[in-house]
Design a protein around this motif. Structure first.
Motif, PDB file in Angstrom:
ATOM      1  N   ALA A  97     112.623 -33.123  39.485  1.00 54.08           N
ATOM      2  CA  ALA A  97     111.236 -32.934  39.165  1.00 54.08           C
ATOM      3  C   ALA A  97     111.439 -33.786  37.731  1.00 54.08           C
ATOM      4  N   LEU A  98     110.674 -34.802  37.570  1.00 57.62           N
ATOM      5  CA  LEU A  98     110.696 -35.406  36.361  1.00 57.62           C
ATOM      6  C   LEU A  98     109.104 -35.606  35.756  1.00 57.62           C
ATOM      7  N   PHE A  99     108.978 -35.312  34.511  1.00 57.97           N
ATOM      8  CA  PHE A  99     107.596 -35.666  33.662  1.00 57.97           C
ATOM      9  C   PHE A  99     107.929 -36.356  32.603  1.00 57.97           C
ATOM     10  N   TYR A 100     107.394 -37.592  32.656  1.00 57.48           N
ATOM     11  CA  TYR A 100     107.222 -38.554  31.472  1.00 57.48           C
ATOM     12  C   TYR A 100     105.991 -38.394  30.957  1.00 57.48           C
ATOM     13  N   TYR A 101     105.883 -38.435  29.211  1.00 58.21           N
ATOM     14  CA  TYR A 101     104.553 -38.597  28.867  1.00 58.21           C
ATOM     15  C   TYR A 101     104.627 -39.573  27.566  1.00 58.21           C
ATOM     16  N   ALA A 102     103.897 -40.555  27.169  1.00 58.17           N
ATOM     17  CA  ALA A 102     103.857 -41.212  26.074  1.00 58.17           C
ATOM     18  C   ALA A 102     102.515 -41.242  25.526  1.00 58.17           C
ATOM     19  N   GLY A 103     102.407 -40.870  24.195  1.00 58.24           N
ATOM     20  CA  GLY A 103     101.057 -40.952  23.417  1.00 58.24           C
ATOM     21  C   GLY A 103     100.973 -39.840  22.608  1.00 58.24           C
ATOM     22  N   HIS A 104      99.855 -39.483  22.020  1.00 54.54           N
ATOM     23  CA  HIS A 104      99.853 -38.601  20.877  1.00 54.54           C
ATOM     24  C   HIS A 104     100.297 -37.141  21.227  1.00 54.54           C
ATOM     25  N   GLY A 105     100.894 -36.463  20.442  1.00 53.85           N
ATOM     26  CA  GLY A 105     101.189 -35.195  20.900  1.00 53.85           C
ATOM     27  C   GLY A 105     101.448 -34.198  19.274  1.00 53.85           C
ATOM     28  N   VAL A 106     101.071 -33.138  19.134  1.00 53.61           N
ATOM     29  CA  VAL A 106     100.891 -32.418  18.161  1.00 53.61           C
ATOM     30  C   VAL A 106     101.565 -31.172  18.253  1.00 53.61           C
ATOM     31  N   GLN A 107     101.892 -30.297  17.164  1.00 51.57           N
ATOM     32  CA  GLN A 107     102.620 -28.965  17.348  1.00 51.57           C
ATOM     33  C   GLN A 107     101.358 -28.332  16.636  1.00 51.57           C
ATOM     34  N   PHE A 108     101.090 -26.957  16.998  1.00 53.15           N
ATOM     35  CA  PHE A 108      99.909 -26.184  16.603  1.00 53.15           C
ATOM     36  C   PHE A 108     100.314 -24.673  16.964  1.00 53.15           C
ATOM     37  N   GLU A 109     100.786 -23.860  16.114  1.00 53.51           N
ATOM     38  CA  GLU A 109     100.824 -22.459  15.970  1.00 53.51           C
ATOM     39  C   GLU A 109     102.149 -22.231  17.101  1.00 53.51           C
ATOM     40  N   GLY A 110     103.075 -23.135  16.752  1.00 50.38           N
ATOM     41  CA  GLY A 110     104.400 -23.156  17.562  1.00 50.38           C
ATOM     42  C   GLY A 110     104.538 -23.650  18.856  1.00 50.38           C
ATOM     43  N   ARG A 111     103.460 -24.535  19.469  1.00 45.25           N
ATOM     44  CA  ARG A 111     103.425 -25.056  20.493  1.00 45.25           C
ATOM     45  C   ARG A 111     103.116 -26.509  20.497  1.00 45.25           C
ATOM     46  N   ASN A 112     103.586 -27.027  21.653  1.00 42.64           N
ATOM     47  CA  ASN A 112     103.423 -28.668  21.795  1.00 42.64           C
ATOM     48  C   ASN A 112     102.081 -28.900  22.400  1.00 42.64           C
ATOM     49  N   TYR A 113     101.204 -29.898  22.173  1.00 41.12           N
ATOM     50  CA  TYR A 113     100.053 -30.294  23.089  1.00 41.12           C
ATOM     51  C   TYR A 113     100.122 -31.591  22.891  1.00 41.12           C
ATOM     52  N   LEU A 114      99.870 -32.109  24.149  1.00 40.49           N
ATOM     53  CA  LEU A 114      99.740 -33.439  24.537  1.00 40.49           C
ATOM     54  C   LEU A 114      98.098 -33.745  24.490  1.00 40.49           C
ATOM     55  N   ILE A 115      97.883 -34.810  23.939  1.00 45.39           N
ATOM     56  CA  ILE A 115      96.426 -34.989  23.690  1.00 45.39           C
ATOM     57  C   ILE A 115      95.767 -36.030  24.725  1.00 45.39           C
ATOM     58  N   PRO A 116      94.832 -35.618  25.434  1.00 46.82           N
ATOM     59  CA  PRO A 116      94.253 -36.446  26.257  1.00 46.82           C
ATOM     60  C   PRO A 116      93.305 -37.616  25.573  1.00 46.82           C
ATOM     61  N   VAL A 117      92.969 -38.557  26.071  1.00 47.48           N
ATOM     62  CA  VAL A 117      91.972 -39.622  25.375  1.00 47.48           C
ATOM     63  C   VAL A 117      90.443 -38.859  25.666  1.00 47.48           C
ATOM     64  N   GLY A 118      89.694 -39.406  24.752  1.00 49.90           N
ATOM     65  CA  GLY A 118      88.269 -38.910  24.484  1.00 49.90           C
ATOM     66  C   GLY A 118      88.170 -37.588  24.559  1.00 49.90           C
ATOM     67  N   THR A 119      89.088 -36.833  23.466  1.00 50.58           N
ATOM     68  CA  THR A 119      89.013 -35.150  23.591  1.00 50.58           C
ATOM     69  C   THR A 119      87.893 -34.530  22.777  1.00 50.58           C
ATOM     70  N   GLY A 120      87.212 -35.467  22.024  1.00 54.75           N
ATOM     71  CA  GLY A 120      86.320 -35.037  20.786  1.00 54.75           C
ATOM     72  C   GLY A 120      86.771 -33.729  20.045  1.00 54.75           C
ATOM     73  N   ILE A 121      88.040 -33.497  19.656  1.00 55.44           N
ATOM     74  CA  ILE A 121      88.505 -32.374  18.996  1.00 55.44           C
ATOM     75  C   ILE A 121      88.107 -32.545  17.511  1.00 55.44           C
ATOM     76  N   GLU A 122      87.242 -31.732  17.265  1.00 52.65           N
ATOM     77  CA  GLU A 122      86.862 -31.456  15.699  1.00 52.65           C
ATOM     78  C   GLU A 122      87.260 -30.432  15.003  1.00 52.65           C
TER      79      GLU A 122
END
Length: 616
Positions: A97-122
């Motif tokens: 099994a292989l997963f590849y991701y390119a894009g924005h990613g951030v760490q928050f509260e000790g975890r890694n989040y992959l950012i979808p497009v059109g999130t509307g995160i405020e």
């Protein structure tokens, strides 16, 4: 919500396990999911779609079955991950099994989040509900039992949400790799990767070139990528890996790679599955069989058995409603024997009120057809609760927790208090527990009957240890399975009251405190007992606050374990522990009976509390 939750696979765990053991898929089948997100409203990225196309093309040349996606929103990403998990289950245990991701990613509260497009995160906490944690993908891969798992994250670009973080954060944080897994990052933990000035990022370009070199073991291949990226970026970017691989894998076998012998023949998945349920008395087992093998060799027998079990169940009169209609109070220190469904008691004046939950069987998790099915449910499997147990009628309150603090020598319990809980003013938190002069603890007026929050898993365990010491009874946290069984209270619907959507209204039968984006969001907890009890007599099991449970896991907690003592015997580093039920700051789809999440053992949050259990 404190933790994000792994999307359910489309088949039950039992089916997945049997499928893997059956030899259903050809040996060494290679399955890949490739995602490139660049079309962000804020901080768009030019290269991730190009990088995803390059890696997908390279993997196809190397014999991978590749699912390639560009510029996905949250729901599309979750659907892609779910479909990836389904493909891995069908491929069987010998898959790669292989997963590849390119894009924005951030760490928050000790975890890694992959950012979808059109999130509307405020707002910060929206990362937990509108972004996809890398741990979710890792959990799906681990659950599918693929023999080799590779997670590649070219996602360490600048944090696009730095403006609403309390402290600046860069890059990703290092994750623990489950057995048989390699996690590769485009740069070192906490550092930022270059998007590149050409058509591809330096990392993805080097990765594509290294993959096609024949006869290079995978870990050596990533070292070559690291050397090339450091050279091309003048030492500014250093790729990083975390590996727990136990075997050798080549993207492109060469002279150094010996051919693997073919997998031995094994019974078909259907035969193995049928043999496992042939003597079962649980109708759900045969329903699962018929969903997966509607025209199978044993379909006729399964339908006959299912009808017989349903007729047998219909002949049994329904159990009475457990909660008494009158205002009778539980006996303090008096324990009913034999224990009966709905009996309530307290072991001491400051102890939680407990209700007896009967033994029984149920299907844990959600069916694939359930509405609002997202990333927040575990796969479905039959679970048996062998003995009755007692569960807290309510979530533990501030007043009850303060009684523990004022009656306990904290040092003797083995941890610093700051690891257990937070008081008001202890950092940017809204705890309602105040440290008074002389070290005495008290609750802010008006919040005595609200559920305790800002308590870590350590703090929850310390509280149950105090109850055991004070009463001599076996208090503990509920197991994951016990929690869902008690929350469902014999229901098979999305919520214990049915499939009707909840309303954020005190006293309503289908009431629950959650973020409905209208009149109920961001307003904090309600007093315990504000919403109706389920059929087992438990209040507020859905919404208000998440509730810590016993199981801990690095990524994707096993729901096959049904006793607290199994913790520590599984060889798992307990970095994260499970919680159930959703909270006041979560959307509707997070508060269903099947939903679950996890948080670090020392996490302190305003939407996470606990409910206790007691062995009878």
């Amino acid at each position: 919500m404190p933790g994000f939750i792994v999307r359910a696979l489309a088949v039950s765990v039992l089916f997945a396990v049997l499928l893997a053991f059956s030899g259903y898929a050809a040996a060494d089948k290679r399955i890949a999911l490739v995602i490139g997100n660049g079309a962000y409203d804020a901080s768009p990225l030019r290269n991730p779609p190009n990088d995803a196309r390059l890696i997908a093309r390279t993997l196809r040349e190397l014999g991978f079955e590749v699912s390639e996606h560009l510029d996905l929103d949250e729901e599309q990403m979750l659907q892609a991950v779910e479909a990836f998990g389904d493909r891995l289950v069908r491929a069987g245990e010998d898959s790669v099994a292989l997963f590849y991701y390119a894009g924005h990613g951030v760490q928050f509260e000790g975890r890694n989040y992959l950012i979808p497009v059109g999130t509307g995160i405020e707002r910060r906490f929206q990362l937990r509900t509108r972004a996809v944690p890398a741990e979710e993908v890792l959990g799906v891969m681990d659950l599918a039992r693929s023999r080799m798992k590779v997670l590649i994250l070219d996602a360490c670009r600048n944090n696009p949400f730095r403006g609403f973080f309390r402290t600046p954060t860069s890059g990703l944080t290092q994750m623990q790799a489950p057995s048989g897994t390699l996690i590769a990052y485009a740069t070192a933990p906490g550092a930022v990767a270059d998007d590149g000035t050409g058509d591809n990022s330096p990392y993805s370009a080097a990765l594509a070139r290294a993959m096609v070199e024949p006869g290079v073991p995978v870990e050596q291949m990533f070292k070559r990528v690291r050397v090339e990226v450091k050279r091309r970026t003048g030492g500014a970017q250093t790729p990083w890996e975390s590996s727990s691989l136990t075997g050798i894998f080549y993207f492109k076998p060469g002279a150094q790679a010996a051919d693997r012998p073919p997998a031995p023949a094994a019974p078909s998945a259907e035969v193995v599955f049928w043999q496992s349920i042939a003597t079962s008395t649980n109708p759900a087992d045969f329903e699962v069989y018929l969903r997966h093998f509607p025209d199978g060799a044993f379909a006729g027998l399964a339908r006959n058995r299912l009808e017989a079990l349903k007729r047998q169940a219909a002949a049994v009169p329904p159990r009475p409603v457990p909660r008494p209609a009158g205002p009778a109070k539980p006996a303090v220190g008096a324990h009913p024997k034999p224990y009966k469904l709905g009996d309530t008691f307290k072991d001491c004046d400051v102890c939680p009120e407990m209700v007896v939950v009967p033994a029984g069987e149920f299907m844990m998790g959600a069916q694939a057809s359930e509405a609002y099915l997202g990333s927040d449910v575990g796969p479905q499997l039959p679970v048996r609760i062998a003995k009755p147990f007692a569960a807290g009628v309510y979530e533990v309150t501030n007043a009850q927790f303060v009684a523990f603090l004022n009656d306990t020598d904290l040092v003797l319990l083995g941890d610093e208090p700051g690891v257990w809980f937070a008081t008001k003013g202890q950092g940017p938190v809204d705890s309602h527990i105040v440290r008074a002069e002389g070290g005495h603890y008290q609750v802010e007026p008006g919040y005595e009957n609200h559920p305790i929050t800002y308590i870590s898993w350590y703090g929850a365990k310390a509280y149950t240890a105090w109850l055991r010491s004070k009463t001599g009874a076996e208090y503990r946290l509920l197991t994951d399975a016990e929690w869902e069984y008690a929350a469902r209270a014999n229901s098979v619907t999305r919520y214990w009251w049915g499939d009707e959507d909840p309303v954020c209204r005190v006293g309503a039968t289908n009431g629950a405190k959650y973020d409905d984006d209208e009149g109920c969001n961001d307003t904090g907890t309600e007093p315990v007992g504000s919403y109706s009890a389920n059929m087992f007599g438990l209040f507020d099991v859905l919404g208000n606050v998440w509730e810590w449970v016993a199981e801990c896991d690095t990524v994707y907690a096993s729901k096959m374990h049904n006793d607290e003592a199994s913790i520590g015997r599984r060889g798992i580093s307990p970095l994260n522990c499970n919680m159930r039920g959703g909270s006041w700051e979560d959307a509707m789809r997070k508060i269903r009976s099947a939903s679950w999440g996890y948080s670090p053992v020392d996490y302190l949050g305003g939407s996470l509390g606990l409910r206790v259990a007691r062995t009878l």
